[in-house]
Write a protein that holds these residues in place. Structure first.
Motif, short mmCIF file in Angstrom:
data_model
loop_
_atom_site.label_atom_id
_atom_site.label_comp_id
_atom_site.label_asym_id
_atom_site.label_seq_id
_atom_site.Cartn_x
_atom_site.Cartn_y
_atom_site.Cartn_z
N TYR A 1 0.84 -1.20 0.00
CA TYR A 1 0.00 0.00 0.00
C TYR A 1 0.87 1.26 0.00
O TYR A 1 0.64 2.20 -0.76
CB TYR A 1 -0.92 0.00 1.21
N LEU A 2 1.88 1.28 0.85
CA LEU A 2 2.76 2.44 0.93
C LEU A 2 3.56 2.62 -0.35
O LEU A 2 3.79 3.75 -0.80
CB LEU A 2 3.69 2.33 2.14
N MET A 3 4.00 1.54 -0.95
CA MET A 3 4.77 1.64 -2.19
C MET A 3 3.90 2.03 -3.38
O MET A 3 4.40 2.58 -4.36
CB MET A 3 5.50 0.34 -2.46
N GLY A 4 2.60 1.79 -3.29
CA GLY A 4 1.71 2.15 -4.38
C GLY A 4 1.15 3.55 -4.29
O GLY A 4 0.45 4.01 -5.18
N THR A 5 1.46 4.27 -3.20
CA THR A 5 0.92 5.61 -3.01
C THR A 5 1.31 6.58 -4.12
O THR A 5 0.45 7.31 -4.61
CB THR A 5 1.36 6.16 -1.63
N PRO A 6 2.55 6.63 -4.57
CA PRO A 6 2.88 7.57 -5.66
C PRO A 6 2.08 7.30 -6.95
O PRO A 6 1.65 8.24 -7.61
CB PRO A 6 4.37 7.36 -5.89
#
Length: 86
Positions: free
Chosen positions: A42-47
């Motif tokens: 989830y955090l890596m997909g934020t951008p």
């Protein structure tokens, strides 16, 4: 990114099947594998989500501008024969 996630799930699955009982195996799989992996992905997909949202907002803004521009040009031109007959 996904190859690392798949490898991590595999490693955690191997750890889980070596546990003494099923409850410990399920807890190992969930607490060491699924929950942390969902947070990291989830955090890596934020951008990417941010770029997609900005792209959608820009396309909506552009569509609204084109619509208002076409309405302005329609109002400026003289009525056609079909419009006069109505």
């Amino acid at each position: 990114m996904y190859i690392v996630a798949i490898a991590w799930i595999y490693v955690v699955f191997m750890m889980a099947i070596t546990e003494a009982n099923a409850v410990a195996g399920v807890m190992t799989f969930l607490l060491y594998g699924v929950f942390p992996l969902t947070i990291v992905l989830y955090l890596m997909g934020t951008p990417q989500r941010k770029r997609n949202r900005q792209r959608a907002e820009n396309s909506a803004r552009l569509a609204a501008q084109e619509k208002s521009a076409s309405a302005a040009t329609t109002a400026d031109r003289p009525p056609t024969l079909a419009e006069k007959q109505k």
